[in-house]
Design a protein around this motif. Structure first.
Motif, PDB file in Angstrom:
ATOM      1  N   ASN A 262       0.854  -1.188   0.000  1.00  0.00           N
ATOM      2  CA  ASN A 262       0.000   0.000   0.000  1.00  0.00           C
ATOM      3  C   ASN A 262       0.894   1.243   0.000  1.00  0.00           C
ATOM      4  O   ASN A 262       0.958   2.003   0.969  1.00  0.00           O
ATOM      5  N   ALA A 263       1.601   1.419  -1.112  1.00  0.00           N
ATOM      6  CA  ALA A 263       2.628   2.457  -1.208  1.00  0.00           C
ATOM      7  C   ALA A 263       2.067   3.857  -0.973  1.00  0.00           C
ATOM      8  O   ALA A 263       2.740   4.717  -0.390  1.00  0.00           O
ATOM      9  N   GLU A 264       0.844   4.101  -1.413  1.00  0.00           N
ATOM     10  CA  GLU A 264       0.261   5.438  -1.253  1.00  0.00           C
ATOM     11  C   GLU A 264       0.059   5.782   0.210  1.00  0.00           C
ATOM     12  O   GLU A 264       0.409   6.885   0.663  1.00  0.00           O
ATOM     13  N   LYS A 265      -0.507   4.839   0.966  1.00  0.00           N
ATOM     14  CA  LYS A 265      -0.707   5.054   2.394  1.00  0.00           C
ATOM     15  C   LYS A 265       0.629   5.208   3.103  1.00  0.00           C
ATOM     16  O   LYS A 265       0.790   6.042   4.003  1.00  0.00           O
ATOM     17  N   TYR A 266       1.609   4.374   2.699  1.00  0.00           N
ATOM     18  CA  TYR A 266       2.913   4.448   3.334  1.00  0.00           C
ATOM     19  C   TYR A 266       3.571   5.804   3.061  1.00  0.00           C
ATOM     20  O   TYR A 266       4.242   6.357   3.933  1.00  0.00           O
ATOM     21  N   SER A 267       3.365   6.330   1.887  1.00  0.00           N
ATOM     22  CA  SER A 267       3.928   7.647   1.556  1.00  0.00           C
ATOM     23  C   SER A 267       3.338   8.736   2.456  1.00  0.00           C
ATOM     24  O   SER A 267       4.050   9.662   2.877  1.00  0.00           O
ATOM     25  N   GLU A 268       2.038   8.628   2.761  1.00  0.00           N
ATOM     26  CA  GLU A 268       1.411   9.576   3.684  1.00  0.00           C
ATOM     27  C   GLU A 268       2.059   9.485   5.055  1.00  0.00           C
ATOM     28  O   GLU A 268       2.359  10.501   5.696  1.00  0.00           O
ATOM     29  N   PHE A 269       2.246   8.240   5.503  1.00  0.00           N
ATOM     30  CA  PHE A 269       2.884   8.021   6.802  1.00  0.00           C
ATOM     31  C   PHE A 269       4.306   8.557   6.796  1.00  0.00           C
ATOM     32  O   PHE A 269       4.731   9.273   7.710  1.00  0.00           O
ATOM     33  N   TYR A 270       5.071   8.259   5.749  1.00  0.00           N
ATOM     34  CA  TYR A 270       6.489   8.609   5.689  1.00  0.00           C
ATOM     35  C   TYR A 270       6.684  10.129   5.656  1.00  0.00           C
ATOM     36  O   TYR A 270       7.643  10.658   6.231  1.00  0.00           O
ATOM     37  N   ALA A 271       5.771  10.812   5.010  1.00  0.00           N
ATOM     38  CA  ALA A 271       5.875  12.268   4.935  1.00  0.00           C
ATOM     39  C   ALA A 271       5.788  12.908   6.319  1.00  0.00           C
ATOM     40  O   ALA A 271       6.388  13.956   6.578  1.00  0.00           O
ATOM     41  N   GLN A 272       5.065  12.265   7.222  1.00  0.00           N
ATOM     42  CA  GLN A 272       4.881  12.810   8.566  1.00  0.00           C
ATOM     43  C   GLN A 272       5.914  12.304   9.572  1.00  0.00           C
ATOM     44  O   GLN A 272       6.305  13.023  10.485  1.00  0.00           O
TER      45      GLN A 272
END
Length: 298
Positions: A262-272
């Motif tokens: 779920n790369a999109e969700k992980y990107s949201e997490f990683y940005a924060q």
């Protein structure tokens, strides 16, 4: 003696608010009861007594309320409800209290208020983390998260799992949608709520996750831990250290799967929260390899 041992943790807490404790207990099949009395000064008395039915009654002679020094009035209905809700909301048997209930009877000029005494249940008895995932709605998970974190947003991700083996535990973890404004302060305290046999033991058990995962919110329950565990004994407990290591590995494994599936969700997490993953790579040699897989670069 066995009964005193079972109630030991409760008695320790009770002497913080009571001058004297009286316990009267009658075993099933016995005609007589036993009375145990202590003022918490290191001694106690045991005598024969009478009780109409089998069971146990505990009576506290409460200390006078002293709100200036942090001792509220524990005879106040609201205070009792708050204590039960905070520490014993998920105990599997009902905690009952008699309350005055005011009802309006009749209409218009003939209306009058009647006061009755009813027995009400103070605790919900339904820990959300013990229920089957399929039986819990997203709204329930989100509501519980907001109760835990005081966040106004829904969580980014909910992680609910049970582990059985050498250490048995249940965990309900949340990833916040965004980093709290004070997360980067040294004074910020993370940690998970720790329950033992549905009893809240610690509001923030920081030993269950490493410092760099302080943004994670949630609950952990393990019946393998003793009810009388404290923050001091947790620091020296090999079982707590093992439990914390298992939870950390499981959480990092979840992040790895999320990054792949779920790369999109992980990107949201990683940005924060990317700086905390980097902090872990620097400070945690035991999990460095797992953390390094979670790093992302332009």
């Amino acid at each position: 003696v066995d009964l005193i041992g079972q109630f030991g943790v409760g008695f320790y807490s009770a002497f913080m608010v009571a001058d004297k404790i009286t316990l009267v207990t009658r075993r099933a099949g016995s005609d007589s009861a036993v009375r145990w009395v202590s003022t918490g000064a290191g001694t106690y008395t045991i005598d024969d007594d009478q009780r109409l039915t089998a069971g146990t009654t505990i009576t506290l002679d409460l200390k006078p309320a002293d709100k200036e020094n942090g001792l509220p009035d524990f005879c106040d209905e609201f205070e009792i409800e708050q204590v039960v809700k905070k520490y014993s909301d998920f105990i599997a048997y009902p905690i009952l209290m008699k309350k005055e209930v005011h009802k309006t009877v009749g209409e218009g000029k003939e209306a009058k208020t009647e006061t009755t005494v009813e027995e009400v249940t103070l605790n919900s008895m339904k820990p959300i983390w013990t229920r089957n995932k399929n039986d819990v709605k997203d709204e329930e998970y989100n509501e519980f998260y907001k109760h835990l974190s005081h966040d106004w947003e829904d969580p980014l991700k909910v992680i609910n799992y049970r582990a059985e083996g050498r250490i048995e535990y249940q965990a309900l973890l949340y990833l916040p949608h965004r980093a709290p404004f004070d997360l980067y302060y040294t004074s910020f305290k993370g940690g998970l709520q720790l329950y033992v046999k549905k009893v809240l033991i610690l509001e923030r058990a920081e030993e269950l996750l490493p410092r760099y995962l302080r943004f994670v919110r949630g609950v952990v329950e393990s019946s393998d831990l003793p009810l009388n565990i404290s923050r001091e004994t947790m620091q020296d407990s090999a079982l707590v250290q093992k439990l914390g290591d298992v939870i950390t590995k499981r959480f990092l494994k979840f992040l790895d799967s999320e990054a792949k599936d779920n790369a999109e969700k992980y990107s949201e997490f990683y940005a924060q929260f990317s700086r905390f993953i980097k902090e872990g790579v620097i400070t945690d040699s035991k999990h460095r390899e797992a953390l390094a897989k979670l790093l992302r670069f332009e």
